[in-house]
Design an enzyme around this catalytic site. Structure first.
Site, PDB file in Angstrom:
ATOM      1  CG  HIS A   1       1.060   5.154   4.135  1.00  0.00           C
ATOM      2  ND1 HIS A   1       1.072   4.741   5.448  1.00  0.00           N
ATOM      3  CD2 HIS A   1       0.276   4.268   3.485  1.00  0.00           C
ATOM      4  CE1 HIS A   1       0.325   3.651   5.578  1.00  0.00           C
ATOM      5  NE2 HIS A   1      -0.178   3.353   4.396  1.00  0.00           N
TER       6      HIS A   1
ATOM      7  CB  ALA B   1      -0.913  -0.019   1.221  1.00  0.00           C
TER       8      ALA B   1
END
Ligand SMILES: NC(=O)C1=CN([C@@H]2O[C@H](COP(=O)(O)OP(=O)(O)OC[C@H]3O[C@@H](n4cnc5c(N)ncnc54)[C@H](OP(=O)(O)O)[C@@H]3O)[C@@H](O)[C@H]2O)C=CC1
Ligand SMILES: O=C([O-])CC(=O)C(=O)O
Length: 267
Positions: free
Chosen positions: A218, A120
């Site tokens: 992120h 991810a």
């Protein structure tokens, strides 16, 4: 045809299976292994060509490549069986791999191979290239919606109450090494980032629970003697398991495609 076995037929494993079924590349699904076989059998109905549900040993015997999409706790058994048979393991369990470097020794001794897919995250290609020179610092800031973090072991064990949160709360600050151990199902990507760059112990990590967010995000900041870069990604959580972003399974599919394609784009 490269025969693929999927260890762990859950959120990620089921999507990978559907992609292999539909693939035009020389990939074929050989079998899957599962936690609860009854649940896996029910999910198997979604495949056009169902495959056997077997134990880890049989999965390895039937396959050339094993995709590990099982919980972190099952990683060592799956990796040992795969690598000691000289086969290829494709995994996104960065936290588990980080804590068990012996996996690489087993691979080396038996001619096996470990592919840690980006999962991810993004930018591991640039981080690896920068690591050929000198990286001064790597920082990652993870922000996730509350629903993605409420079941995290660290949150539950430390009685961190996320219900009714009205503003972002920093729930972890430290190294990627400590963070990936504390949040094995939530920041595998921090472990992968650490391993790609200056090591998990020197990679800085913050984790925030943010009630305003819908996506797992992120942000990575890297400073090196070849480049400075900032990267960010906003992952759409899966319905089945909000801690897991939709792109994770697709990253595994891309890694599988690389194994059998005549061309590879990116590092
Ligand atoms: N690097 C990254 O970007 C990411 C990595 N991950 C990692 O990927 C892995 C899978 O995630 P996800 O698909 O969301 O998880 P799920 O919980 O949805 O699926 C895991 C599956 O594995 C099965 N299982 C349990 N024990 C075993 C075993 N011993 N052997 C084989 N299968 C088993 C479970 O079955 P049952 O439910 O019946 O027990 C379940 O179906 C996790 O380790 C997670 O940490 C996840 C997201 C992102
Ligand atoms: O989906 C994400 O944002 C990342 C994740 O769960 C992990 O690294 O395990």
């Amino acid at each position: 045809m490269t025969k693929v076995g999927i260890a762990g037929f859950g959120t990620i494993g089921r999507v990978v299976a559907r992609h292999i079924e539909a693939s035009e590349l020389p990939l074929t699904l050989a079998a899957v292994s599962a936690g609860d076989r009854g649940r896996a059998a029910a999910a198997m109905a979604a495949l056009e060509r169902p495959v056997p549900i077997v134990d880890t040993a049989e999965l390895v015997a039937l396959s050339d490549v094993i995709v590990d999409s099982a919980p972190t706790a099952a990683f060592r058994d799956i990796a040992t069986a795969t690598l000691s048979a000289g086969k290829t393991l494709v995994t996104v369990s960065g936290a588990a791999l980080m804590q068990w470097p012996e996996a690489t020794d087993i691979a080396r001794a038996h001619g096996g191979r470990i592919v840690l897919a980006t999962g991810a995250l993004l930018g591991l290609d640039a981080v690896r290239a920068a690591a050929v020179g000198t990286i001064h610092s790597v920082t990652m800031v993870t922000r996730k919606p509350v629903k993605s973090l409420v079941k995290a072991e660290h949150v539950v064990r430390n009685n961190i109450d996320l219900t009714g949160l009205t503003e972002p709360l920093k729930i972890f600050e430290g190294s990627a090494l400590e963070g990936a151990i504390a949040f094995p199902a939530n920041v595998n990507v921090a472990a992968a980032l650490g391993m790609a760059g200056i090591g998990p112990a020197r990679t800085q990590l913050e984790i925030w629970a943010d009630p305003a967010l819908e996506r797992n995000t992120h942000r990575i900041i890297v400073d090196s003697d070849s480049a400075r870069f900032e990267l960010s990604i906003e992952n759409i959580p899966t319905v089945e398991n909000p801690g897991t972003g939709r792109i994770t399974a697709q990253s595994i599919v891309a890694a599988l495609n690389d194994l059998v394609s005549p061309i590879r784009i990116g590092t």
